[in-house]
Design an enzyme around this catalytic site. Structure first.
Site, PDB file in Angstrom:
ATOM      1  CD  GLU A   1      -1.627  -2.488   1.791  1.00  0.00           C
ATOM      2  OE1 GLU A   1      -0.768  -2.249   3.069  1.00  0.00           O
ATOM      3  OE2 GLU A   1      -2.484  -3.050   1.545  1.00  0.00           O
TER       4      GLU A   1
ATOM      5  CG  ASN B   1       5.492   8.282  -0.535  1.00  0.00           C
ATOM      6  OD1 ASN B   1       6.477   9.476  -1.073  1.00  0.00           O
ATOM      7  ND2 ASN B   1       5.713   7.893   0.369  1.00  0.00           N
TER       8      ASN B   1
ATOM      9  CE1 TYR C   1       7.786   1.049  -3.177  1.00  0.00           C
ATOM     10  CE2 TYR C   1       6.116   2.086  -2.206  1.00  0.00           C
ATOM     11  CZ  TYR C   1       6.683   1.147  -2.299  1.00  0.00           C
ATOM     12  OH  TYR C   1       6.849   1.763  -0.770  1.00  0.00           O
TER      13      TYR C   1
HETATM   14  C1  LIG Z   1      10.608   6.152  -1.019  1.00  0.00           C
HETATM   15  C2  LIG Z   1      11.830   5.561  -0.994  1.00  0.00           C
HETATM   16  C3  LIG Z   1      12.069   4.149   0.106  1.00  0.00           C
HETATM   17  C4  LIG Z   1      12.858   5.710  -1.903  1.00  0.00           C
HETATM   18  O1  LIG Z   1      14.317   5.716  -1.430  1.00  0.00           O
HETATM   19  P1  LIG Z   1      15.590   5.547  -2.456  1.00  0.00           P
HETATM   20  O2  LIG Z   1      16.644   4.920  -1.146  1.00  0.00           O
HETATM   21  O3  LIG Z   1      15.970   7.003  -2.221  1.00  0.00           O
HETATM   22  O4  LIG Z   1      15.110   5.799  -3.457  1.00  0.00           O
HETATM   23  P2  LIG Z   1      16.104   4.397  -4.558  1.00  0.00           P
HETATM   24  O5  LIG Z   1      17.056   5.606  -5.172  1.00  0.00           O
HETATM   25  O6  LIG Z   1      16.254   3.272  -4.646  1.00  0.00           O
HETATM   26  O7  LIG Z   1      15.066   5.385  -6.340  1.00  0.00           O
HETATM   27  C5  LIG Z   1      14.447   6.389  -5.776  1.00  0.00           C
HETATM   28  C6  LIG Z   1      15.284   6.919  -7.572  1.00  0.00           C
HETATM   29  O8  LIG Z   1      16.933   7.210  -7.754  1.00  0.00           O
HETATM   30  C7  LIG Z   1      16.546   6.398  -8.700  1.00  0.00           C
HETATM   31  N1  LIG Z   1      18.268   5.818  -8.211  1.00  0.00           N
HETATM   32  C8  LIG Z   1      18.138   4.839  -8.179  1.00  0.00           C
HETATM   33  N2  LIG Z   1      19.723   3.980  -8.117  1.00  0.00           N
HETATM   34  C9  LIG Z   1      20.086   5.172  -8.212  1.00  0.00           C
HETATM   35  C10 LIG Z   1      21.189   5.089  -8.448  1.00  0.00           C
HETATM   36  N3  LIG Z   1      21.965   4.466  -8.285  1.00  0.00           N
HETATM   37  N4  LIG Z   1      21.927   6.310  -7.744  1.00  0.00           N
HETATM   38  C11 LIG Z   1      21.317   7.497  -8.444  1.00  0.00           C
HETATM   39  N5  LIG Z   1      20.149   7.256  -8.452  1.00  0.00           N
HETATM   40  C12 LIG Z   1      19.303   6.849  -8.475  1.00  0.00           C
HETATM   41  C13 LIG Z   1      15.479   6.068  -8.847  1.00  0.00           C
HETATM   42  O9  LIG Z   1      15.798   5.678 -10.328  1.00  0.00           O
HETATM   43  C14 LIG Z   1      14.315   7.333  -8.411  1.00  0.00           C
HETATM   44  O10 LIG Z   1      14.241   7.928  -9.285  1.00  0.00           O
HETATM   45  P3  LIG Z   1      13.410   9.142  -8.694  1.00  0.00           P
HETATM   46  O11 LIG Z   1      13.941  10.323  -7.958  1.00  0.00           O
HETATM   47  O12 LIG Z   1      13.603   9.550 -10.587  1.00  0.00           O
HETATM   48  O13 LIG Z   1      12.410   8.798  -8.553  1.00  0.00           O
HETATM   49  C15 LIG Z   1      12.747   6.846   0.136  1.00  0.00           C
HETATM   50  O14 LIG Z   1      12.493   8.005  -0.270  1.00  0.00           O
HETATM   51  C16 LIG Z   1      11.728   6.902   1.405  1.00  0.00           C
HETATM   52  O15 LIG Z   1      12.338   6.016   2.921  1.00  0.00           O
HETATM   53  N6  LIG Z   1      10.852   7.968   1.442  1.00  0.00           N
HETATM   54  C17 LIG Z   1      10.440   7.954   2.762  1.00  0.00           C
HETATM   55  C18 LIG Z   1       9.170   6.226   3.661  1.00  0.00           C
HETATM   56  C19 LIG Z   1       8.594   6.104   2.620  1.00  0.00           C
HETATM   57  O16 LIG Z   1       7.450   6.692   1.631  1.00  0.00           O
HETATM   58  N7  LIG Z   1       8.589   4.583   2.526  1.00  0.00           N
HETATM   59  C20 LIG Z   1       7.681   4.087   1.178  1.00  0.00           C
HETATM   60  C21 LIG Z   1       6.085   4.367   1.769  1.00  0.00           C
HETATM   61  S1  LIG Z   1       5.083   3.109   0.963  1.00  0.00           S
END
Ligand SMILES: CC(C)(COP(=O)(O)OP(=O)(O)OC[C@H]1O[C@@H](n2cnc3c(N)ncnc32)[C@H](O)[C@@H]1OP(=O)(O)O)[C@@H](O)C(=O)NCCC(=O)NCCS
Length: 156
Positions: free
Chosen positions: A112, A117, A124
């Site tokens: 969910e 968000n 996702y």
């Molecule tokens: C949502 C969440 C889990 C994403 O975590 P994250 O580690 O930042 O995600 P990732 O880096 O794997 O991917 C996110 C972005 O980074 C990019 N990315 C992936 N690998 C990468 C890399 N090696 N270097 C730079 N960017 C990268 C992805 O393409 C994506 O791009 P976008 O910002 O244009 O969407 C994080 O923002 C978070 O913890 N948010 C608060 C809690 C939350 O909302 N959790 C989900 C509840 S359902």
């Protein structure tokens, strides 16, 4: 090798009660409506999948918890420390969870997410999840209101 150019590899550790202080420090920064310590203790007691991420022997970067079902897995919490976001950690944890779930015979991964968000929804969607439903008033929201949840699913 230059440790900055070649950072230590990502690793998962099993989440234990002793890890909850470090985890909660991240949880309260990452969410407006964080899970409580009790929510995490209940999840551990229920035997859910629960792992945290570090690089080498470094501190906690993020974590995920997931509930096993019959031929399915349900992602309950996926979080990356705000200072570490955008570095691919969430994608890497999703990869590991999918491997684990497939290894246990799951055919579908569910989750969910709040419609508001955007960051998580984009992650996702790009990862391959499809929106399959809506749970009305699922989440707490500001001023005592509730927010719907989008239900998303990924075939494994
Ligand atoms: C949502 C969440 C889990 C994403 O975590 P994250 O580690 O930042 O995600 P990732 O880096 O794997 O991917 C996110 C972005 O980074 C990019 N990315 C992936 N690998 C990468 C890399 N090696 N270097 C730079 N960017 C990268 C992805 O393409 C994506 O791009 P976008 O910002 O244009 O969407 C994080 O923002 C978070 O913890 N948010 C608060 C809690 C939350 O909302 N959790 C989900 C509840 S359902």
């Amino acid at each position: 090798m230059n440790a900055l150019l070649h950072p230590a590899g990502r690793r998962l550790e099993p989440l234990r009660v002793e890890d909850l202080d470090a985890l909660l420090a991240i949880e309260v920064q990452a969410y407006e409506f964080p899970w409580t310590r009790g929510n995490f203790i209940d999840s551990l007691a229920a035997g859910h999948v629960a792992c945290w991420l570090r690089e080498g022997n470094g501190p906690m970067i993020g974590y995920f918890l997931a509930m096993r079902g019959v031929e399915e897995m349900h992602l309950l919490n996926l979080t990356v420390s705000p200072s570490q976001q955008g570095r691919g950690h969430a994608v890497w944890m999703l990869d590991r969870l999918c491997e684990m779930a497939r290894g246990e015979g799951a055919a579908q991964l569910w989750l969910e997410v709040r419609p508001s968000n955007q960051r998580a929804r984009r992650l996702y969607e790009r990862y391959g999840f499809a929106e399959v439903g809506l749970r009305r008033g699922y989440y707490p929201a500001a001023r005592g209101l509730r927010e719907d949840a989008l239900v998303m699913s990924l075939p494994l």
